[in-house]
Design a protein around this motif. Structure first.
Motif, PDB file in Angstrom:
ATOM      1  N   THR A 166       0.827  -1.216   0.000  1.00 33.27           N
ATOM      2  CA  THR A 166       0.000   0.000   0.000  1.00 33.27           C
ATOM      3  C   THR A 166       0.856   1.259   0.000  1.00 33.27           C
ATOM      4  OG1 THR A 166      -1.712  -1.196   1.218  1.00 33.27           O
ATOM      5  CG2 THR A 166      -1.872   1.196   1.187  1.00 33.27           C
ATOM      6  N   VAL A 167       1.961   1.254   0.757  1.00 30.89           N
ATOM      7  CA  VAL A 167       2.883   2.401   0.786  1.00 30.89           C
ATOM      8  C   VAL A 167       3.486   2.625  -0.597  1.00 30.89           C
ATOM      9  CG1 VAL A 167       5.139   3.166   1.631  1.00 30.89           C
ATOM     10  CG2 VAL A 167       3.436   2.326   3.237  1.00 30.89           C
ATOM     11  N   ALA A 168       3.883   1.533  -1.256  1.00 29.70           N
ATOM     12  CA  ALA A 168       4.471   1.665  -2.588  1.00 29.70           C
ATOM     13  C   ALA A 168       3.454   2.237  -3.582  1.00 29.70           C
ATOM     14  CB  ALA A 168       4.973   0.307  -3.066  1.00 29.70           C
ATOM     15  N   LEU A 169       2.213   1.763  -3.517  1.00 31.73           N
ATOM     16  CA  LEU A 169       1.177   2.290  -4.410  1.00 31.73           C
ATOM     17  C   LEU A 169       0.894   3.758  -4.114  1.00 31.73           C
ATOM     18  CD1 LEU A 169      -1.452  -0.613  -4.611  1.00 31.73           C
ATOM     19  CD2 LEU A 169      -0.098   0.321  -6.493  1.00 31.73           C
ATOM     20  N   SER A 170       0.831   4.115  -2.847  1.00 35.74           N
ATOM     21  CA  SER A 170       0.562   5.510  -2.494  1.00 35.74           C
ATOM     22  C   SER A 170       1.733   6.410  -2.882  1.00 35.74           C
ATOM     23  CB  SER A 170       0.266   5.625  -1.003  1.00 35.74           C
ATOM     24  OG  SER A 170       1.339   5.119  -0.229  1.00 35.74           O
ATOM     25  N   ALA A 171       2.961   5.861  -2.855  1.00 30.90           N
ATOM     26  CA  ALA A 171       4.120   6.642  -3.304  1.00 30.90           C
ATOM     27  C   ALA A 171       4.016   6.939  -4.789  1.00 30.90           C
ATOM     28  CB  ALA A 171       5.404   5.881  -2.993  1.00 30.90           C
ATOM     29  N   LEU A 172       3.576   5.953  -5.559  1.00 25.96           N
ATOM     30  CA  LEU A 172       3.361   6.177  -6.989  1.00 25.96           C
ATOM     31  C   LEU A 172       2.248   7.194  -7.215  1.00 25.96           C
ATOM     32  CD1 LEU A 172       3.602   2.535  -8.384  1.00 25.96           C
ATOM     33  CD2 LEU A 172       5.090   4.442  -8.998  1.00 25.96           C
ATOM     34  N   LEU A 173       1.226   7.123  -6.387  1.00 23.09           N
ATOM     35  CA  LEU A 173       0.098   8.052  -6.525  1.00 23.09           C
ATOM     36  C   LEU A 173       0.551   9.489  -6.272  1.00 23.09           C
ATOM     37  CD1 LEU A 173      -3.018   8.333  -6.884  1.00 23.09           C
ATOM     38  CD2 LEU A 173      -3.197   8.116  -4.402  1.00 23.09           C
ATOM     39  N   LYS A 174       1.455   9.685  -5.309  1.00 19.17           N
ATOM     40  CA  LYS A 174       1.894  11.023  -4.937  1.00 19.17           C
ATOM     41  C   LYS A 174       3.009  11.551  -5.839  1.00 19.17           C
ATOM     42  CE  LYS A 174       1.023  13.000  -1.626  1.00 19.17           C
ATOM     43  NZ  LYS A 174       0.073  14.117  -1.397  1.00 19.17           N
ATOM     44  N   ALA A 175       3.666  10.654  -6.576  1.00 21.75           N
ATOM     45  CA  ALA A 175       4.799  11.064  -7.409  1.00 21.75           C
ATOM     46  C   ALA A 175       4.323  11.937  -8.573  1.00 21.75           C
ATOM     47  CB  ALA A 175       5.537   9.837  -7.929  1.00 21.75           C
ATOM     48  N   LYS A 176       5.234  12.745  -9.077  1.00 22.42           N
ATOM     49  CA  LYS A 176       4.930  13.631 -10.200  1.00 22.42           C
ATOM     50  C   LYS A 176       5.595  13.104 -11.462  1.00 22.42           C
ATOM     51  CE  LYS A 176       4.636  17.719  -7.246  1.00 22.42           C
ATOM     52  NZ  LYS A 176       5.204  19.074  -6.963  1.00 22.42           N
ATOM     53  N   VAL A 177       4.981  13.419 -12.610  1.00 21.36           N
ATOM     54  CA  VAL A 177       5.538  13.009 -13.888  1.00 21.36           C
ATOM     55  C   VAL A 177       6.927  13.627 -14.038  1.00 21.36           C
ATOM     56  CG1 VAL A 177       5.276  13.073 -16.401  1.00 21.36           C
ATOM     57  CG2 VAL A 177       3.257  12.842 -14.920  1.00 21.36           C
ATOM     58  N   GLY A 178       7.895  12.801 -14.381  1.00 20.43           N
ATOM     59  CA  GLY A 178       9.265  13.278 -14.515  1.00 20.43           C
ATOM     60  C   GLY A 178      10.129  12.946 -13.328  1.00 20.43           C
ATOM     61  N   GLU A 179       9.503  12.623 -12.175  1.00 18.38           N
ATOM     62  CA  GLU A 179      10.280  12.277 -10.992  1.00 18.38           C
ATOM     63  C   GLU A 179      10.839  10.856 -11.060  1.00 18.38           C
ATOM     64  OE1 GLU A 179       8.291  15.019  -7.452  1.00 18.38           O
ATOM     65  OE2 GLU A 179       7.989  12.849  -7.464  1.00 18.38           O
ATOM     66  N   LEU A 180      10.100   9.965 -11.701  1.00 18.90           N
ATOM     67  CA  LEU A 180      10.543   8.577 -11.804  1.00 18.90           C
ATOM     68  C   LEU A 180      11.607   8.464 -12.884  1.00 18.90           C
ATOM     69  CD1 LEU A 180       7.125   6.747 -11.475  1.00 18.90           C
ATOM     70  CD2 LEU A 180       8.754   7.331  -9.697  1.00 18.90           C
ATOM     71  N   HIS A 181      12.722   7.909 -12.510  1.00 20.90           N
ATOM     72  CA  HIS A 181      13.866   7.899 -13.424  1.00 20.90           C
ATOM     73  C   HIS A 181      13.836   6.725 -14.398  1.00 20.90           C
ATOM     74  CE1 HIS A 181      14.970   5.254 -10.082  1.00 20.90           C
ATOM     75  NE2 HIS A 181      15.785   4.657 -10.923  1.00 20.90           N
ATOM     76  N   SER A 182      12.886   5.795 -14.253  1.00 23.38           N
ATOM     77  CA  SER A 182      12.854   4.628 -15.125  1.00 23.38           C
ATOM     78  C   SER A 182      11.426   4.180 -15.353  1.00 23.38           C
ATOM     79  CB  SER A 182      13.668   3.485 -14.495  1.00 23.38           C
ATOM     80  OG  SER A 182      13.517   2.295 -15.241  1.00 23.38           O
ATOM     81  N   GLU A 183      11.110   3.824 -16.613  1.00 26.26           N
ATOM     82  CA  GLU A 183       9.769   3.317 -16.916  1.00 26.26           C
ATOM     83  C   GLU A 183       9.523   1.965 -16.258  1.00 26.26           C
ATOM     84  OE1 GLU A 183       9.157   3.194 -21.078  1.00 26.26           O
ATOM     85  OE2 GLU A 183       9.445   5.337 -21.383  1.00 26.26           O
ATOM     86  N   LEU A 184      10.595   1.263 -15.909  1.00 30.07           N
ATOM     87  CA  LEU A 184      10.428  -0.031 -15.246  1.00 30.07           C
ATOM     88  C   LEU A 184       9.726   0.112 -13.902  1.00 30.07           C
ATOM     89  CD1 LEU A 184      13.799  -1.889 -15.906  1.00 30.07           C
ATOM     90  CD2 LEU A 184      11.532  -2.589 -16.652  1.00 30.07           C
ATOM     91  N   VAL A 185       9.891   1.251 -13.259  1.00 31.66           N
ATOM     92  CA  VAL A 185       9.238   1.483 -11.984  1.00 31.66           C
ATOM     93  C   VAL A 185       7.728   1.414 -12.137  1.00 31.66           C
ATOM     94  CG1 VAL A 185       8.889   3.147 -10.119  1.00 31.66           C
ATOM     95  CG2 VAL A 185      11.167   2.853 -11.107  1.00 31.66           C
ATOM     96  N   VAL A 186       7.201   1.965 -13.242  1.00 32.19           N
ATOM     97  CA  VAL A 186       5.766   1.907 -13.515  1.00 32.19           C
ATOM     98  C   VAL A 186       5.356   0.473 -13.834  1.00 32.19           C
ATOM     99  CG1 VAL A 186       3.910   2.850 -14.931  1.00 32.19           C
ATOM    100  CG2 VAL A 186       5.905   4.244 -14.399  1.00 32.19           C
ATOM    101  N   PHE A 187       6.238  -0.276 -14.485  1.00 30.12           N
ATOM    102  CA  PHE A 187       5.957  -1.669 -14.810  1.00 30.12           C
ATOM    103  C   PHE A 187       5.797  -2.526 -13.552  1.00 30.12           C
ATOM    104  CE2 PHE A 187       7.738  -5.895 -16.189  1.00 30.12           C
ATOM    105  CZ  PHE A 187       6.648  -6.268 -16.956  1.00 30.12           C
ATOM    106  N   TRP A 188       6.359  -2.043 -12.430  1.00 29.47           N
ATOM    107  CA  TRP A 188       6.246  -2.798 -11.178  1.00 29.47           C
ATOM    108  C   TRP A 188       4.867  -2.644 -10.524  1.00 29.47           C
ATOM    109  CZ3 TRP A 188      11.397  -0.383  -9.061  1.00 29.47           C
ATOM    110  CH2 TRP A 188      12.465  -0.887  -9.812  1.00 29.47           C
TER     111      TRP A 188
END
Length: 728
Positions: A88-110
């Motif tokens: 749940t923490v990992a999902l909420s972290a993705l929810l709060k993240a902004k476009v451009g903050e994630l350095h890899s598309e693989l993170v979204v694949f997770w």
């Protein structure tokens, strides 16, 4: 408290995500903050998968009772809550993240893998029965978390990336696995579990049952007994125990939902274990029955048994395998960080391995032994002659319950009194739950004890039947059913008084104050102290070889009942046992002062002379120490007066404890028996189910058949689910 854990877990996950950014800026240096932001999701998804592996192993091993069962229970509780929290923490972290903050598309694949983890492995669906009742909350969480996962996927997806399309099968697998968990929780909830007993409710079903039961034209084709049925089905010899356990489980499972059964008098033999069955086999069958119940209430075993479940399992494995192959082929075309690539491989391989481990464990379970031991076709027959026979033979070595908990109150007082950690731990653990678990020991449930319990229950049943037969021959009237219920109730209320009556009026008059005139928890404490004193006094006076089997059985049952009173009080009738235990502990410590080392033999000798050394005015509160020592002195004096040998004295004491054990088993609610299965189950539960198989429970009423054709009444094991509805 556990019923709020799901809400707390979800709320704390979102709260943690909300405050962590601000907290990091204030508490951590820039380098550490940057490191945390960079590796947060990688760490979360890796930890989430590791927790899945832990749950596979722990979920399988927590069904076993033993020395480490309490620690396994703590680990299961921690991993079960942490698994949901981390995902749940990992999902909420993705929810709060902004476009451009994630350095890899693989993170979204997770993202969809987190849904897989929220679904959990097959070896555990619920930590406790309360989780099953909370399935609507989990359903709400399912919609929220699936929505968050889809939102994060859409928010960060790339139209030009092949990962966008490879994530879709994982989403399908994740939704299947998560939805699977909700369905299992709902099916195992009290209401649905009770309704499943009555699987056939239509008029046509009832009509078919009437034909089965009373149609004489088909009666010759319906096996009379389970043994005949198993022979007709060519069940291999090693597998018969699994089949007997399965059919008995199907008929007695309503008890664990606090339902009452009505069994026709002419059919009662089909619901009972044979009197000729050895104690080891009886305990083994009960152990397998409770294993079936555990799987139904705490695991996802039903998924791997049903056709729909197998289809969904196939879809799940096909989805994850296809993505693993596609990813392996295309991974060389990506320019992602090596660590992210390895984590992705770990997630894909881990998802498949978790499922394979779960399937292997199910393949080695009692359910598989049940299905493999009855060849249904030539191919199955060939398998049954090779692999199946070997598997069933290996699994058939089970000997029922293996170990039982032990707790000696006097030993506990000495250990707590001399421990330097006691005063520190008591600040946080006011009831000393940690100490009670820490100082609990374990002993094997040896064949002598199993034979003793089995024989005692059989004798109780025979006495019950003999009294009924005598009365029914003398007078059969409308009040016979009421008499039967009163007779059964009076026999189940025996908690040592019947043993004293068998010894004569003197015994009943002399010792009834320790049994009949006090509440049950008080009686347990009195006899526990007396047993401790007499056991170690005899051990001091005689050689160990002179102490026979009854002496050892008395010690085992005494310490086990003390364990129930200390650690599992909800399984015993209500009383003020905890108050008496507390005051008795204080009295023991006052009596022995600050003695640092005193063996049990010397302690028993001192307690035997307690009346002379300890004034009556100094007795504290609800302490029963003085009365327990008085009981020990009376038993010792009476044994010497009547010139008993050691075996006679300990036989009486063992039978008193056995009656107490049977009384506790009959009074404990079946829901409590089911609850304790999450800790590996209790000897008390095995005894209660053995008693039920003999009709020694108030939850089963034996009634006459209403049909005029009583003699043609038959039983069809093929229509077992319909029969459950007809008789319950």
């Amino acid at each position: 408290m556990h019923q709020n854990m799901f809400s707390i877990s979800v709320a704390s996950a979102f709260f943690f995500t909300e405050i962590k950014t601000g907290a990091l800026k204030k508490l951590l240096s820039g380098f550490v903050e940057e490191l945390w932001v960079k590796w947060e999701l990688q760490g979360m998804v890796t930890l989430s998968l590791l927790l899945q592996f832990a749950l596979v192993w722990l979920g399988h091993h927590r069904r076993h009772q033993g020395k480490y069962s309490h620690y396994v229970a703590i680990l299961v509780w921690s991993a079960y809550l942490a698994a949901d929290w981390v995902a749940t923490v990992a999902l909420s972290a993705l929810l709060k993240a902004k476009v451009g903050e994630l350095h890899s598309e693989l993170v979204v694949f997770w993202t969809p893998f987190l849904l897989l983890h929220l679904g959990g492995p097959h070896t555990i669906s619920a930590y406790s029965l309360t989780d099953n009742e909370l399935w609507p909350r989990y359903l709400l969480g399912f919609f929220i978390q699936v929505g968050v996962a889809i939102y994060a996927y859409v928010k960060f997806r790339s139209d030009n990336s092949v990962l966008t399309y490879m994530a879709i099968p994982i989403f399908v697998a994740g939704i299947i696995r998560y939805g699977e968990r909700i369905c299992i929780l709902r099916a195992a909830s009290r209401k649905q579990f009770s309704n499943s007993v009555f699987s056939s409710t239509s008029r046509d079903a009832e009509k078919r049952l009437d034909n089965i039961l009373t149609n004489s034209s088909t009666s010759s084709h319906v096996p009379q007994t389970l043994d005949e049925y198993l022979r007709e089905k060519n069940v291999i010899e090693e597998g018969k125990s699994f089949h007997k356990a399965f059919y008995l489980y199907k008929m007695y499972v309503p008890l664990f939902s606090e339902l009452r059964l009505r069994i026709y008098r002419n059919l009662r033999e089909h619901f009972m274990l044979s009197h000729s069955i050895p104690a080891e086999d009886a305990f083994k069958i009960v152990q397998i029955e409770l294993g079936f119940l555990y799987d139904m209430r705490y695991t996802k075993s039903t998924v791997l048994q049903s056709k729909k479940g197998k289809i969904l399992q196939g879809i799940y494995l096909l989805s994850t395998f296809s993505v693993l192959i596609a990813y392996s082929i295309t991974v060389g075309n990506f320019s992602y960080p090596a660590v992210d690539i390895y984590i992705t491989c770990f997630l894909l391989g881990g998802a498949i391995l978790v499922d394979i481990f779960s399937v292997i464990l199910h393949f080695l379970s009692d359910w598989t032994m049940f299905y493999l031991s009855i060849p249904s076709n030539e191919g199955h027959k060939f398998l049954g002659g090779t692999i199946a026979t070997r598997l069933v033979h290996f699994e058939a070595k089970k000997k029922g319950i293996v170990s039982m908990a032990q707790h000696s109150l006097i030993d506990y007082c000495f250990k707590v009194n001399t421990s330097c950690w006691t005063s520190i731990l008591r600040v946080l653990d006011t009831e000393d739950l940690f100490g009670k678990f820490w100082y609990t020991s374990w002993e094997k449930v040896n064949p002598n004890l199993k034979n003793f319990i089995h024989l005692h229950l059989q004798e109780k049943f025979i006495r019950y039947q003999n009294i009924k037969d005598e009365v029914s021959r003398e007078r059969i009237d409308k009040n016979f059913e009421e008499f039967d219920h009163q007779l059964l109730s009076s026999i189940l209320k025996e908690r040592g008084d019947h043993v004293l009556q068998g010894k004569g009026v003197v015994f009943m008059d002399e010792f009834k104050w320790s049994i009949n005139d006090v509440e049950f928890s008080h009686s347990i404490l009195l006899w526990h102290i007396a047993t401790f004193v007499l056991f170690y006094d005899d051990k001091r006076r005689y050689s160990s070889s002179a102490l026979g089997s009854y002496c050892q059985i008395s010690k085992l049952l005494s310490n086990y009942m003390m364990y129930l009173l200390l650690v599992r009080p909800l399984m015993l009738p209500k009383g003020i046992g905890q108050v008496r235990i507390r005051d008795t502990e204080e009295e023991v410590m006052r009596f022995f002062g600050h003695v640092k080392s005193l063996n049990n033999n010397d302690a028993a000798s001192a307690l035997l002379h307690m009346e002379n050394e300890f004034p009556l005015s100094s007795i504290h509160g609800k302490s029963v120490l003085r009365d327990g020592c008085k009981l020990a002195s009376m038993l010792k004096a009476l044994g010497e007066e009547l010139q008993w040998d050691l075996e006679d004295k300990w036989e009486m004491i063992a039978n008193v404890w056995m009656e107490m054990l049977a009384f506790a088993a009959s009074k404990c609610r079946w829901k409590q028996h089911a609850t304790q299965l999450r800790h590996g189950g209790e000897l008390l539960t095995h005894v209660a189910l053995l008693m039920a198989h003999l009709g020694l429970t108030e939850h089963i009423r034996i009634v006459p058949q209403q049909s005029a054709e009583e003699q043609s009444l038959k039983w069809d094991w093929e229509q077992l689910s319909h029969m459950s509805y007809y008789l319950a």
